[in-house]
Scaffold this motif. Structure first.
Motif, PDB file in Angstrom:
ATOM      1  N   UNK A 203      51.223  43.996  50.902  1.00  0.00           N
ATOM      2  CA  UNK A 203      50.108  44.395  50.048  1.00  0.00           C
ATOM      3  C   UNK A 203      50.487  45.568  49.152  1.00  0.00           C
ATOM      4  N   UNK A 204      51.237  46.525  49.672  1.00  0.00           N
ATOM      5  CA  UNK A 204      51.621  47.683  48.878  1.00  0.00           C
ATOM      6  C   UNK A 204      52.463  47.306  47.678  1.00  0.00           C
ATOM      7  N   UNK A 205      53.357  46.353  47.859  1.00  0.00           N
ATOM      8  CA  UNK A 205      54.213  45.907  46.764  1.00  0.00           C
ATOM      9  C   UNK A 205      53.429  45.074  45.759  1.00  0.00           C
ATOM     10  N   UNK A 206      52.468  44.316  46.231  1.00  0.00           N
ATOM     11  CA  UNK A 206      51.712  43.408  45.378  1.00  0.00           C
ATOM     12  C   UNK A 206      50.586  44.117  44.625  1.00  0.00           C
ATOM     13  N   UNK A 207      50.077  45.213  45.144  1.00  0.00           N
ATOM     14  CA  UNK A 207      48.898  45.872  44.566  1.00  0.00           C
ATOM     15  C   UNK A 207      49.121  46.266  43.108  1.00  0.00           C
ATOM     16  N   UNK A 208      50.245  46.885  42.801  1.00  0.00           N
ATOM     17  CA  UNK A 208      50.520  47.304  41.432  1.00  0.00           C
ATOM     18  C   UNK A 208      50.617  46.127  40.485  1.00  0.00           C
ATOM     19  N   UNK A 209      51.291  45.057  40.922  1.00  0.00           N
ATOM     20  CA  UNK A 209      51.415  43.858  40.093  1.00  0.00           C
ATOM     21  C   UNK A 209      50.048  43.215  39.845  1.00  0.00           C
ATOM     22  N   UNK A 210      49.221  43.168  40.886  1.00  0.00           N
ATOM     23  CA  UNK A 210      47.890  42.572  40.752  1.00  0.00           C
ATOM     24  C   UNK A 210      47.034  43.384  39.785  1.00  0.00           C
ATOM     25  N   UNK A 211      47.036  44.694  39.933  1.00  0.00           N
ATOM     26  CA  UNK A 211      46.248  45.533  39.029  1.00  0.00           C
ATOM     27  C   UNK A 211      46.727  45.392  37.584  1.00  0.00           C
ATOM     28  N   UNK A 212      48.027  45.330  37.391  1.00  0.00           N
ATOM     29  CA  UNK A 212      48.577  45.152  36.042  1.00  0.00           C
ATOM     30  C   UNK A 212      48.145  43.809  35.449  1.00  0.00           C
ATOM     31  N   UNK A 213      48.218  42.750  36.248  1.00  0.00           N
ATOM     32  CA  UNK A 213      47.800  41.420  35.794  1.00  0.00           C
ATOM     33  C   UNK A 213      46.315  41.424  35.434  1.00  0.00           C
ATOM     34  N   UNK A 214      45.490  42.000  36.310  1.00  0.00           N
ATOM     35  CA  UNK A 214      44.047  42.014  36.061  1.00  0.00           C
ATOM     36  C   UNK A 214      43.689  42.855  34.842  1.00  0.00           C
ATOM     37  N   UNK A 215      44.397  43.955  34.630  1.00  0.00           N
ATOM     38  CA  UNK A 215      44.170  44.779  33.429  1.00  0.00           C
ATOM     39  C   UNK A 215      44.452  43.961  32.168  1.00  0.00           C
ATOM     40  N   UNK A 216      45.536  43.198  32.178  1.00  0.00           N
ATOM     41  CA  UNK A 216      45.873  42.358  31.023  1.00  0.00           C
ATOM     42  C   UNK A 216      44.818  41.271  30.820  1.00  0.00           C
ATOM     43  N   UNK A 217      44.346  40.678  31.902  1.00  0.00           N
ATOM     44  CA  UNK A 217      43.318  39.641  31.812  1.00  0.00           C
ATOM     45  C   UNK A 217      41.999  40.228  31.325  1.00  0.00           C
ATOM     46  N   UNK A 218      41.690  41.459  31.747  1.00  0.00           N
ATOM     47  CA  UNK A 218      40.489  42.150  31.284  1.00  0.00           C
ATOM     48  C   UNK A 218      40.599  42.407  29.779  1.00  0.00           C
ATOM     49  N   UNK A 219      41.756  42.855  29.315  1.00  0.00           N
ATOM     50  CA  UNK A 219      41.968  43.130  27.892  1.00  0.00           C
ATOM     51  C   UNK A 219      41.844  41.847  27.063  1.00  0.00           C
TER      52      UNK A 219
END
Length: 99
Positions: free
Chosen positions: A74-90
């Motif tokens: 989860x720790x490794x995936x959290x940053x990638x997930x947040x980055x992906x979701x930020x791009x999808x939000x944009x």
């Protein structure tokens, strides 16, 4: 005055935008924005994320769901997930419900 960009956190609640059409084109899963006509192809991880976001879900819950599907801490995936979701939000493909 400039507005600050909203930053997602693990406590944010998100869902896929209601205007998205979901279909398969030539064997690839594609999301089409009904308002703009823009589209994006999804890989297996992107598909898993959008499947999980049919209903509003916290980013923390989404992270737990993804770590149960994929062999990634989860720790490794959290940053990638947040980055992906930020791009999808944009790109207006996800809606932030809270947080």
């Amino acid at each position: 005055m400039k507005m600050m960009k909203s930053r997602l956190t693990l406590d944010s609640t998100v869902s896929r935008a209601k205007r998205l059409l979901d279909m398969e084109v030539h064997g690839e899963r594609v999301l089409i924005d009904a308002a703009s006509g823009n589209y994006v192809g999804l890989d297996s991880v992107g598909s898993a994320i959008y499947d999980a976001l049919v209903e509003p879900r916290s980013v923390q819950d989404l992270l737990a769901h993804l770590t149960s599907l994929y062999d990634d801490p989860a720790g490794a995936m959290a940053g990638d997930l947040l980055e992906f979701l930020e791009a999808e939000m944009a790109a207006h493909r996800i809606d932030v419900i809270a947080g």
